[in-house]
Scaffold this motif. Structure first.
Motif, mmCIF file in Angstrom:
data_model
loop_
_atom_site.group_PDB
_atom_site.id
_atom_site.type_symbol
_atom_site.label_atom_id
_atom_site.label_comp_id
_atom_site.label_asym_id
_atom_site.label_seq_id
_atom_site.Cartn_x
_atom_site.Cartn_y
_atom_site.Cartn_z
ATOM 1 N N HIS A 94 10.025 11.723 14.628
ATOM 2 C CA HIS A 94 8.827 11.038 14.176
ATOM 3 C C HIS A 94 8.982 9.571 14.537
ATOM 4 C CE1 HIS A 94 6.940 13.940 11.043
ATOM 5 N NE2 HIS A 94 7.593 14.627 11.970
ATOM 6 N N HIS A 95 7.877 8.901 14.713
ATOM 7 C CA HIS A 95 7.860 7.472 15.046
ATOM 8 C C HIS A 95 7.644 6.686 13.759
ATOM 9 C CE1 HIS A 95 6.908 9.494 18.792
ATOM 10 N NE2 HIS A 95 7.348 8.413 19.423
ATOM 11 N N TYR A 96 8.649 5.933 13.349
ATOM 12 C CA TYR A 96 8.557 5.129 12.129
ATOM 13 C C TYR A 96 8.202 3.708 12.527
ATOM 14 C CZ TYR A 96 10.198 9.089 9.589
ATOM 15 O OH TYR A 96 10.280 10.338 9.035
ATOM 16 N N THR A 97 7.106 3.226 11.971
ATOM 17 C CA THR A 97 6.540 1.953 12.384
ATOM 18 C C THR A 97 6.741 0.895 11.314
ATOM 19 O OG1 THR A 97 4.867 3.170 13.622
ATOM 20 C CG2 THR A 97 4.433 0.856 13.211
ATOM 21 N N PHE A 98 7.480 -0.167 11.677
ATOM 22 C CA PHE A 98 7.586 -1.356 10.841
ATOM 23 C C PHE A 98 6.473 -2.291 11.298
ATOM 24 C CE2 PHE A 98 11.926 0.202 10.616
ATOM 25 C CZ PHE A 98 12.376 -0.164 9.358
ATOM 26 N N GLU A 99 5.633 -2.723 10.392
ATOM 27 C CA GLU A 99 4.552 -3.643 10.718
ATOM 28 C C GLU A 99 4.725 -4.911 9.889
ATOM 29 O OE1 GLU A 99 0.859 -1.519 10.117
ATOM 30 O OE2 GLU A 99 1.515 0.108 11.428
ATOM 31 N N LEU A 100 4.744 -6.046 10.562
ATOM 32 C CA LEU A 100 4.864 -7.342 9.908
ATOM 33 C C LEU A 100 3.521 -8.039 9.991
ATOM 34 C CD1 LEU A 100 6.433 -9.833 8.750
ATOM 35 C CD2 LEU A 100 6.911 -10.447 11.144
ATOM 36 N N TYR A 101 3.056 -8.575 8.867
ATOM 37 C CA TYR A 101 1.781 -9.292 8.816
ATOM 38 C C TYR A 101 1.995 -10.701 8.275
ATOM 39 C CZ TYR A 101 -0.185 -4.604 9.178
ATOM 40 O OH TYR A 101 -0.490 -3.336 9.601
ATOM 41 N N ALA A 102 1.488 -11.691 8.994
ATOM 42 C CA ALA A 102 1.404 -13.064 8.487
ATOM 43 C C ALA A 102 -0.003 -13.194 7.914
ATOM 44 C CB ALA A 102 1.627 -14.069 9.613
ATOM 45 N N LEU A 103 -0.102 -13.615 6.659
ATOM 46 C CA LEU A 103 -1.388 -13.608 5.946
ATOM 47 C C LEU A 103 -1.818 -15.018 5.564
ATOM 48 C CD1 LEU A 103 -0.498 -10.627 3.599
ATOM 49 C CD2 LEU A 103 -1.761 -10.535 5.762
ATOM 50 N N ASP A 104 -3.129 -15.197 5.461
ATOM 51 C CA ASP A 104 -3.675 -16.508 5.083
ATOM 52 C C ASP A 104 -3.785 -16.687 3.578
ATOM 53 O OD1 ASP A 104 -5.882 -14.991 4.329
ATOM 54 O OD2 ASP A 104 -7.241 -15.876 5.790
ATOM 55 N N SER A 105 -3.253 -15.739 2.816
ATOM 56 C CA SER A 105 -3.280 -15.825 1.353
ATOM 57 C C SER A 105 -2.188 -14.917 0.796
ATOM 58 C CB SER A 105 -4.642 -15.391 0.803
ATOM 59 O OG SER A 105 -4.839 -14.006 1.045
ATOM 60 N N LYS A 106 -2.008 -14.989 -0.512
ATOM 61 C CA LYS A 106 -1.171 -14.005 -1.195
ATOM 62 C C LYS A 106 -2.089 -12.857 -1.570
ATOM 63 C CE LYS A 106 2.539 -16.871 -2.858
ATOM 64 N NZ LYS A 106 3.407 -17.155 -3.990
ATOM 65 N N LEU A 107 -1.525 -11.670 -1.723
ATOM 66 C CA LEU A 107 -2.319 -10.501 -2.083
ATOM 67 C C LEU A 107 -2.305 -10.321 -3.590
ATOM 68 C CD1 LEU A 107 -1.180 -7.952 0.656
ATOM 69 C CD2 LEU A 107 -3.079 -9.585 0.717
#
Length: 188
Positions: free
Chosen positions: A143-156
């Motif tokens: 299986h392909h395990y995907t790490f995704e990094l996001y830089a955000l303009d706010s806190k969630l």
């Protein structure tokens, strides 16, 4: 008259070209690295569920965050649903509100919803546990395990019982930059 028009057109072109040359080059893209893993290769057992009970989260590094970054989020998921089980992919980790000053995560982020730096981890599984759960595909094809990094303009603003759907909705419209890193795994 023709000479004047030609001279005007040439001057306008040279001026426009000179102005284009003064523009700053675009900033470099957000880049993620996971030193213990190789993008596109098999994940070492240490970081998988074979290293019971959940594996160890790898150290993650990043650079070139946009200047307006207010927080980061990392998602690890298996986009290949288990045949006959579900149409949805499997969330293995979601950590959000990582401080904007961070340039990575250490190896072995501890389990728990709220971390000392203000980050939060999504609950997953049954029973629900907040924290990392390494790649865990059944025997068979990788299986392909995907790490995704996001830089955000706010806190969630997510509740402790938020779901991945809640997290994805909260991310929408706040992503300044992103990067992806993929590893492969299946249990022996």
């Amino acid at each position: 008259m023709k000479r004047t028009l030609l001279l005007f057109a040439l001057t306008t072109t040279i001026t426009a070209f000179a102005q284009d040359q003064k523009k700053a080059p675009p900033p470099p893209p957000l880049m993620m690295n996971i030193p213990a893993l190789t993008d596109g290769a098999a994940a070492p057992v240490k970081f998988t569920c074979t290293n019971a009970p959940a594996g160890v989260s790898p150290a993650i590094e990043w650079k070139n965050a946009p200047a307006a970054t207010q927080s980061f989020a990392v998602l690890l998921h298996d986009p290949e649903p288990r045949p006959g089980k579900s149409i949805y992919d499997v969330t293995h980790w979601f950590i959000w509100n990582i401080p904007a000053t961070a340039t990575g995560l250490p190896e072995g982020v501890p389990a728990g919803s709220d971390l000392p730096d203000g980050s939060h981890q999504l609950k997953r599984g049954n029973p629900a546990v907040a924290g990392y759960y390494g790649p865990c595909a059944p025997p068979g094809p990788d299986h392909h395990y995907t790490f995704e990094l996001y830089a955000l303009d706010s806190k969630l603003d997510l509740s402790p019982d938020a779901t991945r759907a809640d997290a994805m909705k909260a991310l929408d419209g706040h992503i300044l930059a992103a990067d992806v890193f993929v590893v492969l795994y299946h249990r022996p």
